[in-house]
Design an enzyme around this catalytic site. Structure first.
Site, short mmCIF file in Angstrom:
data_model
loop_
_atom_site.label_atom_id
_atom_site.label_comp_id
_atom_site.label_asym_id
_atom_site.label_seq_id
_atom_site.Cartn_x
_atom_site.Cartn_y
_atom_site.Cartn_z
N LYS A 208 0.87 -1.18 0.00
CA LYS A 208 0.00 0.00 0.00
C LYS A 208 0.90 1.22 0.00
CE LYS A 208 -4.52 0.53 0.18
NZ LYS A 208 -5.48 -0.51 -0.21
N1 GLU Z 1 -7.16 -0.08 -3.27
C1 GLU Z 1 -7.90 -1.25 -3.61
C2 GLU Z 1 -7.97 -2.20 -2.44
O1 GLU Z 1 -7.84 -1.80 -1.31
C3 GLU Z 1 -7.40 -1.90 -4.90
C4 GLU Z 1 -5.96 -2.31 -4.88
C5 GLU Z 1 -5.46 -2.79 -6.24
O2 GLU Z 1 -6.23 -2.86 -7.16
O3 GLU Z 1 -4.26 -3.09 -6.32
O4 GLU Z 1 -8.22 -3.37 -2.58
#
Ligand code: GLU
Length: 420
Positions: free
Chosen positions: A118
């Site tokens: 993240k």
């Molecule tokens: N931000 C989204 C999540 O928390 C998508 C992450 C992604 O597609 O890599 O799952």
């Protein structure tokens, strides 16, 4: 030997710190179920890489501001790190670490070959002009450049970022590489190699999870959605399309309620503030409505020890990451509430991110239907596995989802062995 275990008694308990404590608590429960040894548990409790950067941003008036940015790769045992980038004033290293950890379990749970990551910048994107936002994004990406890449770590949108942000990231990375690298981010605009179905993927996954958990006809089933944003607004739309009656929605500007149902399409077109055919509602009241399905789709820590005893929905489907604290989870479980946990309910986003990346890596694109069928297969497959694991072990859906996700990562790590 001293082991690096994050302290649980920080001087200041931020929401991010609470999110990390929740994630660590969930990991501990899964580790106990799986009988993992202490070393492995500690490895899974700590991110493999964690980078904090200071991002200087030139403002429109010529001033320079400096904001904090982060990128955390929690685990890469099953493949490249994967996860969104969040722009939010409350973001800190703890929150980003928790979100990265949840990404690891989420990818393992739905069986896509990624680890978890993240990113985040502690900034309010709504307070910046588009040009400031572009400069901020490009400089932040430049600072985390050594970590990311289509084979290493693939960012995507999260709270406060969108397709445009992804386009700037793709461009910044590509300019540095000297050629176009669409596979470095997902959630891109279609013109740059985005996938059909990615924009609504998380919401579609929420709909699939909600209807699977409901196990009966959705006709007339009442729904309240907290967080009428990227995920919540389309989740409300898809649930309404399926026959549910969406009676309440909220965002930061307020909440509206109509027992006869809301016109979700109109709400999406004109916003909550302009909607007339409804009563205004307090933001907390929405969570406590007597509805069949509650979809928390905003931020972490919405359902807490304090409000959990007043929650009347029988089914909670977590569109957000980490909306329910462990204390609230226990209260709701004791009260017989079914919770479809975040790492299952909102996995549609990263599933279609994976499909986008696969298309990018082979320079090919699939039809909307092909993407939708694959998304549905993976979501329904994961839902079935979670449900049967919960029944076999006599645990909650959240605990089962973690047992499966953590178990797969632990197994991958053990098969690979420890280097050196
Ligand atoms: N931000 C989204 C999540 O928390 C998508 C992450 C992604 O597609 O890599 O799952």
């Amino acid at each position: 030997m001293t082991v690096m275990v994050p302290s649980r008694t920080p001087a200041l308990i931020t929401p991010g710190r609470q999110a990390l404590d929740s994630a660590l608590f969930q990991l501990d429960q899964a580790a106990a179920q799986l009988g993992l040894d202490d070393g492995l548990r500690t490895m899974l409790a700590t991110p493999r890489r964690s980078l904090t950067v200071s991002v200087p941003v030139r403002r429109e008036d010529g001033r320079m501001d400096v904001v904090q940015g982060f990128r955390v790769q929690h685990n890469v045992s099953r493949g490249p790190a994967k996860g969104g980038i969040r722009f939010h004033p409350g973001t800190d290293i703890y929150e980003v670490t928790a979100l990265a950890m949840w990404m690891t379990w989420k990818c393992a749970l739905v069986g896509i070959p990624y680890g978890g990551a993240k990113g985040g910048v502690s900034v309010d994107p709504t307070a910046l002009t588009t040009r400031e936002l572009e400069r901020l994004t490009r400089r932040y990406v430049n600072e985390i450049l050594p970590l990311i890449g289509p084979e290493k770590d693939i960012p995507a949108p999260d709270v406060g970022t969108d397709e445009q942000t992804m386009a700037w990231i793709m461009d910044t990375y590509s300019v540095n590489a000297g050629y176009s690298v669409p596979g470095v981010v997902t959630g891109k605009p279609m013109t740059l190699g985005g996938s059909l179905g990615r924009a609504g993927a998380t919401s579609r996954g929420v709909q699939i999870a909600a209807l699977s958990a409901l196990g009966r006809s959705p006709d007339g089933v009442t729904v309240a959605v907290q967080g009428f944003g990227k995920v919540g607004a389309l989740a409300a739309q898809y649930l309404s399309d399926a026959g549910c009656k969406v009676v309440a929605v909220s965002d930061v500007s307020g909440a509206v309620y109509n027992a006869n149902g809301l016109d979700v399409a109109e709400l999406r077109a004109n916003g909550i503030a302009a909607y007339r055919d409804a009563d205004a509602l307090g933001l907390d009241e929405l969570l406590e409505l007597d509805v069949d399905i509650l979809v928390p789709a905003a931020l972490e820590g919405a359902i807490t020890l304090e409000n959990a005893p007043r929650i009347r929905a029988r089914l909670i489907v977590e569109g957000a990451n980490g909306p329910t604290t462990p204390e609230a989870d226990e209260i709701l479980t004791d009260a017989g509430t079914t919770i479809v946990p975040d790492i299952l309910a909102n996995a549609g986003g990263v599933i279609v991110s994976y499909l986008e990346w696969v298309q990018n890596m082979q320079a090919y694109s699939w039809s909307a239907n092909e993407v939708e069928v694959k998304l549905r297969d993976l979501m329904e497959g994961a839902f079935g596995e979670v449900k049967s694991t919960a029944a076999e072990r006599g645990i909650t859906l959240r605990q089962a989802a973690h047992v499966i996700g953590v178990g797969r990562v632990a197994e991958a790590h053990q098969m690979r062995g420890l280097y050196p």
